[in-house]
Design an enzyme around this catalytic site. Structure first.
Site, PDB file in Angstrom:
ATOM      1  CB  THR A  28      36.697 -18.218 -17.720  1.00 34.92           C
ATOM      2  OG1 THR A  28      36.948 -17.072 -18.540  1.00 34.92           O
ATOM      3  CG2 THR A  28      37.709 -19.300 -18.066  1.00 34.92           C
ATOM      4  CB  SER A  30      33.248 -26.877 -17.648  1.00 35.77           C
ATOM      5  OG  SER A  30      33.031 -26.912 -16.253  1.00 35.77           O
ATOM      6  CB  THR A  31      29.360 -23.737 -15.389  1.00 30.91           C
ATOM      7  OG1 THR A  31      29.930 -24.723 -14.524  1.00 30.91           O
ATOM      8  CG2 THR A  31      27.860 -23.660 -15.159  1.00 30.91           C
ATOM      9  CG  ASP A  83      32.814 -15.981 -14.251  1.00 36.98           C
ATOM     10  OD1 ASP A  83      33.029 -17.119 -14.716  1.00 36.98           O
ATOM     11  OD2 ASP A  83      33.728 -15.162 -14.012  1.00 36.98           O
ATOM     12  N   GLY A  84      31.048 -18.623 -13.636  1.00 39.85           N
ATOM     13  CA  GLY A  84      30.964 -19.784 -12.762  1.00 39.85           C
ATOM     14  C   GLY A  84      31.678 -19.514 -11.449  1.00 39.85           C
ATOM     15  CE  LYS A  96      34.771 -16.016 -11.091  1.00 41.61           C
ATOM     16  NZ  LYS A  96      34.665 -17.240 -11.894  1.00 41.61           N
ATOM     17  N   GLY A  97      38.715 -19.070  -9.918  1.00 40.67           N
ATOM     18  CA  GLY A  97      40.099 -19.164 -10.378  1.00 40.67           C
ATOM     19  C   GLY A  97      40.562 -20.586 -10.626  1.00 40.67           C
ATOM     20  N   GLY A  99      40.041 -22.115 -13.151  1.00 39.01           N
ATOM     21  CA  GLY A  99      40.537 -22.070 -14.528  1.00 39.01           C
ATOM     22  C   GLY A  99      41.638 -21.030 -14.711  1.00 39.01           C
ATOM     23  CD  GLU A 105      36.978 -16.163 -14.010  1.00 38.68           C
ATOM     24  OE1 GLU A 105      36.544 -17.101 -14.679  1.00 38.68           O
ATOM     25  OE2 GLU A 105      37.477 -16.316 -12.872  1.00 38.68           O
TER      26      GLU A 105
HETATM   27  C1  5RP Z   1      37.820 -19.835 -13.874  1.00 37.29           C
HETATM   28  C2  5RP Z   1      36.737 -19.847 -12.872  1.00 37.29           C
HETATM   29  C3  5RP Z   1      35.572 -20.737 -13.154  1.00 37.29           C
HETATM   30  O1  5RP Z   1      34.429 -19.972 -13.206  1.00 37.29           O
HETATM   31  C4  5RP Z   1      35.492 -21.756 -12.048  1.00 37.29           C
HETATM   32  O2  5RP Z   1      36.722 -22.465 -11.985  1.00 37.29           O
HETATM   33  C5  5RP Z   1      34.341 -22.740 -12.283  1.00 37.29           C
HETATM   34  O3  5RP Z   1      34.620 -23.503 -13.416  1.00 37.29           O
HETATM   35  P1  5RP Z   1      33.686 -24.708 -13.849  1.00 37.29           P
HETATM   36  O4  5RP Z   1      32.407 -24.117 -14.318  1.00 37.29           O
HETATM   37  O5  5RP Z   1      34.463 -25.396 -14.941  1.00 37.29           O
HETATM   38  O6  5RP Z   1      33.493 -25.622 -12.658  1.00 37.29           O
HETATM   39  O7  5RP Z   1      36.748 -19.191 -11.872  1.00 37.29           O
HETATM   40  O8  5RP Z   1      38.879 -19.037 -13.455  1.00 37.29           O
END
Ligand code: 5RP
Length: 225
Positions: A28, A30-31, A83-84, A96-97, A99, A105
Site C-alpha cells: 500500500t 504511493s510507491t 511493499d513500500g 511502515k504505516g 498510509g 501489511e
Molecule cells: C502504508 C505504508 C506505506 O508503504 C508507506 O507509508 C510508504 O508509502 P509511500 O510509498 O507513499 O511513501 O506503510 O501503510
C-alpha cells in the site's frame, strides 16, 4: 529526477524480483501504486499473477487493472510481497504505516516467502526514529486508556483528518508515537504489543529480505544479511 520518478524506478525494478507466475502480496502507498500498475500490465500481457492486497485502496486498484485476487481469509502461499516503507535503517528494519495499513501489511508480509521493499533514497536513515514516528493501530474502545499506556513509550498523537480521527480499513484508530531514536526496535515492538488495545505497530523488524532503493544514480539492491 523527481520523487515520483524514483518511486516508479524502484517499482519497475521489483518486477525482476517476481517469479514467472505466482501469488504476489500487493503493498500500500504511493510507491506501491506504481508497482501494482506494473503488475497489471504484466497480467494484461499474459503473466499469471494472483494478488493479495494489503488495503482497500490496493484492492480497488488491482481490481480495476484486472489482477485476480485471493479472498481475504487466507491462508495464502505468497511467493513475494512487494511493499513500500516510511523509514529503512542500516539493518533493513522498517517503519511502515504512513498510509495506516500496517496491520494488513504485516499479516501479508508474514505469509510471504520473500519480502521486497521499494523506496526512494529519502527513506534511508541510520537508525529508526530518525525521520519517522511509529504508527500504532489501536481499538477505538478505551483508546484514551491505550494512549495513556503508550505515553510511557513515547508521545502518542491521534492521527486526524479534517478534525476527525482517521479510521483504518478495520475501523480502528492510529496513534503516531514519537519515540525519538529507537535503539532496539524489536524491544519497542514487544512493549507496544504488551498493551491491551494495541492491534499492530508499524515496526517491521527482520521482515525485509530485499530493499530496492531508487535515486538519481539508479536502483540499489540491498539484501538483509
Ligand atoms: C502504508 C505504508 C506505506 O508503504 C508507506 O507509508 C510508504 O508509502 P509511500 O510509498 O507513499 O511513501 O506503510 O501503510
Amino acid at each position: 529526477m523527481t520523487i515520483d520518478d524514483a518511486k516508479r524506478a524502484a517499482a519497475r525494478a521489483a518486477l525482476d524480483e517476481l517469479p514467472e507466475s505466482g501469488i504476489i502480496g500487493l503493498g500500500t502507498g504511493s510507491t506501491t501504486r506504481f508497482f501494482i500498475d506494473a503488475v497489471g500490465e504484466a497480467v494484461a500481457q499474459g503473466r499469471r499473477y494472483t494478488g493479495v492486497p494489503t488495503s482497500e485502496a490496493s484492492r480497488a486498484q488491482a481490481t480495476a487493472l484486472g489482477i485476480p485476487l485471493l479472498p481475504d481469509d487466507g491462508p495464502w502461499d505468497i511467493d513475494v510481497c512487494v511493499d513500500g516503507a516510511d523509514e529503512v535503517d542500516d539493518r533493513l528494519d522498517l517503519i511502515k504505516g504512513g498510509g495506516g495499513a500496517q496491520t494488513r501489511e504485516k499479516i501479508v508480509n508474514y505469509s510471504a516467502v520473500r519480502n521486497v521493499i521499494i523506496v526512494d533514497d529519502s527513506k534511508l536513515s541510520p537508525r529508526l526514529g530518525t525521520k519517522w514516528h511509529v504508527p500504532v493501530e489501536v481499538l477505538p474502545f478505551a483508546h484514551l486508556a491505550t494512549r495513556a499506556h503508550l505515553a510511557r513509550l513515547g508521545d502518542p498523537i491521534l492521527r486526524q483528518k479534517d478534525g476527525a480521527a482517521v479510521k483504518t480499513d478495520a475501523g480502528n484508530y492510529i496513534y503516531d508515537v514519537r519515540c525519538g531514536l529507537i535503539p532496539d526496535p524489536a524491544a519497542l515492538d514487544r512493549a507496544m504489543h504488551d498493551i491491551p488495545g494495541v492491534v499492530e505497530t508499524g515496526l517491521f523488524v527482520r521482515r525485509a529480505d530485499v530493499v530496492l532503493v531508487a535515486s538519481a544514480a539508479g536502483v540499489r539492491r540491498l539484501v538483509r544479511p
